[in-house]
Design a protein around this motif. Structure first.
Motif, PDB file in Angstrom:
ATOM      1  N   GLY A 146      -5.420 -49.158  42.776  1.00 26.80           N
ATOM      2  CA  GLY A 146      -4.715 -47.952  42.368  1.00 26.80           C
ATOM      3  C   GLY A 146      -4.349 -48.014  40.900  1.00 26.80           C
ATOM      4  O   GLY A 146      -4.274 -49.098  40.313  1.00 26.80           O
ATOM      5  N   VAL A 147      -4.139 -46.858  40.305  1.00 29.96           N
ATOM      6  CA  VAL A 147      -3.702 -46.763  38.910  1.00 29.96           C
ATOM      7  C   VAL A 147      -2.236 -46.351  38.931  1.00 29.96           C
ATOM      8  O   VAL A 147      -1.856 -45.448  39.674  1.00 29.96           O
ATOM      9  N   SER A 148      -1.408 -47.034  38.127  1.00 32.57           N
ATOM     10  CA  SER A 148       0.026 -46.780  38.155  1.00 32.57           C
ATOM     11  C   SER A 148       0.487 -45.828  37.068  1.00 32.57           C
ATOM     12  O   SER A 148       0.917 -44.721  37.346  1.00 32.57           O
ATOM     13  N   ASP A 149       0.380 -46.256  35.810  1.00 33.60           N
ATOM     14  CA  ASP A 149       1.022 -45.532  34.732  1.00 33.60           C
ATOM     15  C   ASP A 149       0.487 -46.027  33.398  1.00 33.60           C
ATOM     16  O   ASP A 149      -0.208 -47.035  33.334  1.00 33.60           O
ATOM     17  N   VAL A 150       0.831 -45.322  32.340  1.00 31.42           N
ATOM     18  CA  VAL A 150       0.592 -45.808  30.988  1.00 31.42           C
ATOM     19  C   VAL A 150       1.899 -46.432  30.525  1.00 31.42           C
ATOM     20  O   VAL A 150       2.963 -45.819  30.631  1.00 31.42           O
ATOM     21  N   ILE A 151       1.822 -47.677  30.056  1.00 32.81           N
ATOM     22  CA  ILE A 151       3.029 -48.362  29.581  1.00 32.81           C
ATOM     23  C   ILE A 151       2.870 -48.708  28.108  1.00 32.81           C
ATOM     24  O   ILE A 151       1.763 -48.931  27.637  1.00 32.81           O
ATOM     25  N   ARG A 152       3.997 -48.706  27.416  1.00 32.22           N
ATOM     26  CA  ARG A 152       4.018 -49.058  25.995  1.00 32.22           C
ATOM     27  C   ARG A 152       4.749 -50.383  25.851  1.00 32.22           C
ATOM     28  O   ARG A 152       5.853 -50.541  26.370  1.00 32.22           O
ATOM     29  N   LEU A 153       4.119 -51.324  25.155  1.00 32.43           N
ATOM     30  CA  LEU A 153       4.702 -52.641  24.961  1.00 32.43           C
ATOM     31  C   LEU A 153       4.572 -53.058  23.503  1.00 32.43           C
ATOM     32  O   LEU A 153       3.522 -52.861  22.891  1.00 32.43           O
ATOM     33  N   SER A 154       5.629 -53.638  22.989  1.00 35.42           N
ATOM     34  CA  SER A 154       5.556 -54.221  21.657  1.00 35.42           C
ATOM     35  C   SER A 154       5.022 -55.644  21.795  1.00 35.42           C
ATOM     36  O   SER A 154       5.046 -56.229  22.886  1.00 35.42           O
ATOM     37  N   ASP A 155       4.568 -56.219  20.707  1.00 33.22           N
ATOM     38  CA  ASP A 155       4.069 -57.595  20.728  1.00 33.22           C
ATOM     39  C   ASP A 155       5.151 -58.555  21.214  1.00 33.22           C
ATOM     40  O   ASP A 155       4.861 -59.543  21.879  1.00 33.22           O
ATOM     41  N   GLU A 156       6.416 -58.266  20.890  1.00 36.96           N
ATOM     42  CA  GLU A 156       7.528 -59.134  21.287  1.00 36.96           C
ATOM     43  C   GLU A 156       7.749 -59.123  22.801  1.00 36.96           C
ATOM     44  O   GLU A 156       8.305 -60.068  23.358  1.00 36.96           O
ATOM     45  N   GLN A 157       7.339 -58.052  23.474  1.00 41.60           N
ATOM     46  CA  GLN A 157       7.518 -57.961  24.918  1.00 41.60           C
ATOM     47  C   GLN A 157       6.438 -58.702  25.696  1.00 41.60           C
ATOM     48  O   GLN A 157       6.579 -58.919  26.889  1.00 41.60           O
ATOM     49  N   VAL A 158       5.371 -59.092  25.013  1.00 41.31           N
ATOM     50  CA  VAL A 158       4.256 -59.760  25.670  1.00 41.31           C
ATOM     51  C   VAL A 158       4.439 -61.276  25.566  1.00 41.31           C
ATOM     52  O   VAL A 158       4.538 -61.826  24.478  1.00 41.31           O
ATOM     53  N   MET A 159       4.508 -61.922  26.734  1.00 37.74           N
ATOM     54  CA  MET A 159       4.644 -63.375  26.798  1.00 37.74           C
ATOM     55  C   MET A 159       3.259 -63.996  26.926  1.00 37.74           C
ATOM     56  O   MET A 159       2.356 -63.382  27.501  1.00 37.74           O
ATOM     57  N   PRO A 160       3.077 -65.213  26.417  1.00 38.95           N
ATOM     58  CA  PRO A 160       1.756 -65.850  26.529  1.00 38.95           C
ATOM     59  C   PRO A 160       1.392 -66.095  27.995  1.00 38.95           C
ATOM     60  O   PRO A 160       2.269 -66.305  28.828  1.00 38.95           O
ATOM     61  N   PRO A 161       0.085 -66.080  28.300  1.00 40.00           N
ATOM     62  CA  PRO A 161      -0.336 -66.276  29.690  1.00 40.00           C
ATOM     63  C   PRO A 161      -0.110 -67.716  30.145  1.00 40.00           C
ATOM     64  O   PRO A 161      -0.215 -68.643  29.345  1.00 40.00           O
ATOM     65  N   PRO A 162       0.182 -67.901  31.429  1.00 40.88           N
ATOM     66  CA  PRO A 162       0.296 -69.261  31.970  1.00 40.88           C
ATOM     67  C   PRO A 162      -1.095 -69.857  32.144  1.00 40.88           C
ATOM     68  O   PRO A 162      -2.086 -69.138  32.160  1.00 40.88           O
ATOM     69  N   GLU A 163      -1.153 -71.140  32.312  1.00 38.96           N
ATOM     70  CA  GLU A 163      -2.439 -71.804  32.533  1.00 38.96           C
ATOM     71  C   GLU A 163      -2.824 -71.818  34.004  1.00 38.96           C
ATOM     72  O   GLU A 163      -3.919 -72.179  34.349  1.00 38.96           O
ATOM     73  N   PHE A 164      -1.889 -71.434  34.890  1.00 35.57           N
ATOM     74  CA  PHE A 164      -2.182 -71.432  36.321  1.00 35.57           C
ATOM     75  C   PHE A 164      -1.231 -70.459  37.009  1.00 35.57           C
ATOM     76  O   PHE A 164      -0.332 -69.922  36.392  1.00 35.57           O
ATOM     77  N   GLY A 165      -1.469 -70.230  38.304  1.00 39.41           N
ATOM     78  CA  GLY A 165      -0.522 -69.458  39.096  1.00 39.41           C
ATOM     79  C   GLY A 165      -0.836 -67.982  39.243  1.00 39.41           C
ATOM     80  O   GLY A 165      -0.108 -67.268  39.891  1.00 39.41           O
ATOM     81  N   VAL A 166      -1.908 -67.503  38.644  1.00 32.32           N
ATOM     82  CA  VAL A 166      -2.311 -66.113  38.849  1.00 32.32           C
ATOM     83  C   VAL A 166      -3.778 -66.100  39.240  1.00 32.32           C
ATOM     84  O   VAL A 166      -4.517 -67.041  38.974  1.00 32.32           O
ATOM     85  N   ALA A 167      -4.206 -65.018  39.873  1.00 31.56           N
ATOM     86  CA  ALA A 167      -5.579 -64.931  40.362  1.00 31.56           C
ATOM     87  C   ALA A 167      -6.593 -64.873  39.226  1.00 31.56           C
ATOM     88  O   ALA A 167      -7.721 -65.313  39.381  1.00 31.56           O
TER      89      ALA A 167
END
Length: 168
Positions: free
Chosen positions: A103-124
């Motif tokens: 499904g498609v949810s929404d358009v979201i706006r994020l600043s660079d400060e709101q984006v955290m680096p990806p983890p090395e594990f734990g997501v699909a």
């Protein structure tokens, strides 16, 4: 002046827009500038010996478009195909590719400060294809580097930028 407007005025930074979508129980998002259109699923022409996640191709107004089911590729969610199944058409390096999502949810706006680096594990998702994570309305949203995924050797749908088709 709001805090966000003040921040943008001071830093000159702009928020990035992402299209959020759902795969299984997880919320994902991708850069909205890659989105060409959102459509319902339609029958595809199967390609012999293609991996299971490549459902086949469709003719989209004269363009032959490969359809990738991200639910199968990343082993999340049920791969059902009905009138509610969504296909996001992407324009990646002048090539159109369709991705199947729950499904498609929404358009979201994020600043660079709101984006955290990806983890090395734990997501699909393989972390090579992650841009990062963001907390949006108390949901963790996984930001997909869709261009990196679509141009990967794994999918082989689009040549990486800078690659040539010349035979030696």
């Amino acid at each position: 002046m709001s805090e966000t407007a003040l921040h943008q005025a001071v830093t000159g930074g702009e928020d990035n827009e992402y299209l959020s979508f759902i795969l299984g129980d997880e919320h994902y998002a991708l850069d909205i500038t890659t989105v060409k259109e959102i459509r319902g699923y339609e029958p595809v022409t199967k390609i012999a010996n293609a991996p299971a996640f490549i459902k086949g191709v469709i003719n989209l107004r004269g363009d032959i478009v490969p359809i990738v089911d991200l639910r199968i590729k990343f082993n999340v969610g049920e791969a059902t195909y009905n009138e509610f199944t969504i296909v996001i058409m992407l324009n990646i390096q002048q090539r159109i590719v369709g991705i199947v999502v729950d499904g498609v949810s929404d358009v979201i706006r994020l600043s660079d400060e709101q984006v955290m680096p990806p983890p090395e594990f734990g997501v699909a998702f393989d972390s090579r294809y992650l841009h990062g994570l963001a907390d949006v309305d108390e949901n963790m949203v996984i930001l997909v580097n869709i261009e990196s995924l679509i141009t990967s050797d794994e999918l082989g749908l689009v040549a990486p930028e800078g690659a040539t088709d010349e035979a030696e």
